[in-house]
Design an enzyme around this catalytic site. Structure first.
Site, mmCIF file in Angstrom:
data_model
loop_
_atom_site.group_PDB
_atom_site.id
_atom_site.type_symbol
_atom_site.label_atom_id
_atom_site.label_comp_id
_atom_site.label_asym_id
_atom_site.label_seq_id
_atom_site.Cartn_x
_atom_site.Cartn_y
_atom_site.Cartn_z
ATOM 1 N N THR A 11 -4.041 -1.553 0.053
ATOM 2 C CA THR A 11 -4.635 -0.763 1.133
ATOM 3 C C THR A 11 -5.949 -0.142 0.665
ATOM 4 O O THR A 11 -6.154 0.122 -0.521
ATOM 5 C CB THR A 11 -3.682 0.328 1.625
ATOM 6 N N GLY A 12 -6.847 0.067 1.612
ATOM 7 C CA GLY A 12 -8.143 0.642 1.282
ATOM 8 C C GLY A 12 -8.913 -0.195 0.289
ATOM 9 O O GLY A 12 -9.514 0.329 -0.656
ATOM 10 N N TYR A 66 -6.176 18.083 -1.835
ATOM 11 C CA TYR A 66 -6.174 16.753 -2.453
ATOM 12 C C TYR A 66 -5.284 16.737 -3.697
ATOM 13 O O TYR A 66 -4.520 15.793 -3.913
ATOM 14 C CB TYR A 66 -7.594 16.335 -2.811
#
Length: 265
Positions: free
Chosen positions: A13-14, A153
């Site tokens: 992913t990404g 984060y």
């Protein structure tokens, strides 16, 4: 080293840029059929074409993993995979406690953690049934050594690490392993350009070669004295994805250059 990955299928992913792109290309070079995921069609297809130009196999899928519908579409298009690398996510280094609200925390958690959960729920049962698989979360060293900045984060990265360990317990004795990789800084074209401008403004030098060691000492000291390159992180991911790493599960592998300090922002 022969990593025994030929014939496997992976979803990264990404992977239309940055670390995900490096992971996808290295897996493909090892004989893996790679599903490249992104949200920008042109960039994602460009990665596929680069992989195919090397004589390797890749397809692409587009979708927003921040929603159940988007994740379902990505999983359905990817089909049965042997390797799932949950790399998609984002960070906001300039944000701090005083300018974050509950909605910011919720969105960070949704994109960085729940996107992984959505794909795990849809793709890992097939791995369990087939008796072999690899699930790898890309976290961050700040999930282990948090700084004052971007606490949302750091928290989401720590959650990704914990997710990997919990999943390993769930998948015990199935032939499917679950691990996390925690990089420090990663030098990409974009980050080098931005950090060069920062370094010049701070008087750390004029060229990247001059700026890099001074920047590290000021912001994120480590033992190697430079920022890790994407392929260095990707090499660790690809090893964990291979049969050679079959006895590694429930672990978070730090690939951070020996990060030893987190200066106060």
């Amino acid at each position: 080293m022969e990593l025994q990955l030929a014939g496997k299928r992976a979803l990264v992913t990404g992977s239309s840029a940055g670390l995900g792109e490096s992971v996808a290309k290295l897996l493909a070079a090892e004989g893996v059929s790679v599903v490249v995921h992104g949200r920008d069609a042109a960039k994602t297809e460009q990665v596929v074409k680069a992989i195919e130009a090397e004589g390797n196999r890749a397809t692409f899928v587009l979708g927003d993993l921040g929603t159940d519908e988007g994740a379902a579409q990505v999983a359905a298009t990817a089909g049965a995979v042997d390797i799932l690398v949950n790399n998609a996510g984002y960070f906001e280094p300039a944000r701090g406690w005083t300018d974050l609200g509950p909605a910011d925390w919720a969105e960070m958690y949704n994109v960085n953690v729940l996107s992984s959960v959505r794909l795990i729920e849809r793709l890992v049962p097939g791995m369990r049934e087939r008796g072999w698989g690899r699930v790898i979360q890309i976290g961050s060293v700040v999930g282990i050594v948090p700084q004052a900045k971007q606490p949302h984060y750091s928290a989401s990265s720590a959650a990704r690490h914990a997710l990997a360990t919990s999943l390993a317990r769930e998948l015990k004795e199935t032939g499917v392993t679950s691990n996390a990789v925690a990089p420090g800084g990663i030098l990409t074209e974009v980050s080098e350009r931005n950090l060069t401008l920062l370094g010049r403004s701070q008087g750390w030098g004029t060229t990247w070669a001059e700026i890099e060691p001074n920047l590290l000492r000021a912001l994120a000291p480590n033992d190697i004295g430079r920022i890790s390159r994407p392929d260095e992180i990707a090499n660790a991911v690809v090893y964990l994805a291979s049969p050679l790493a079959g006895s590694i599960t429930g672990s978070t592998l730090q690939v951070d250059g020996g990060w030893y300090d987190a200066p106060a922002a």
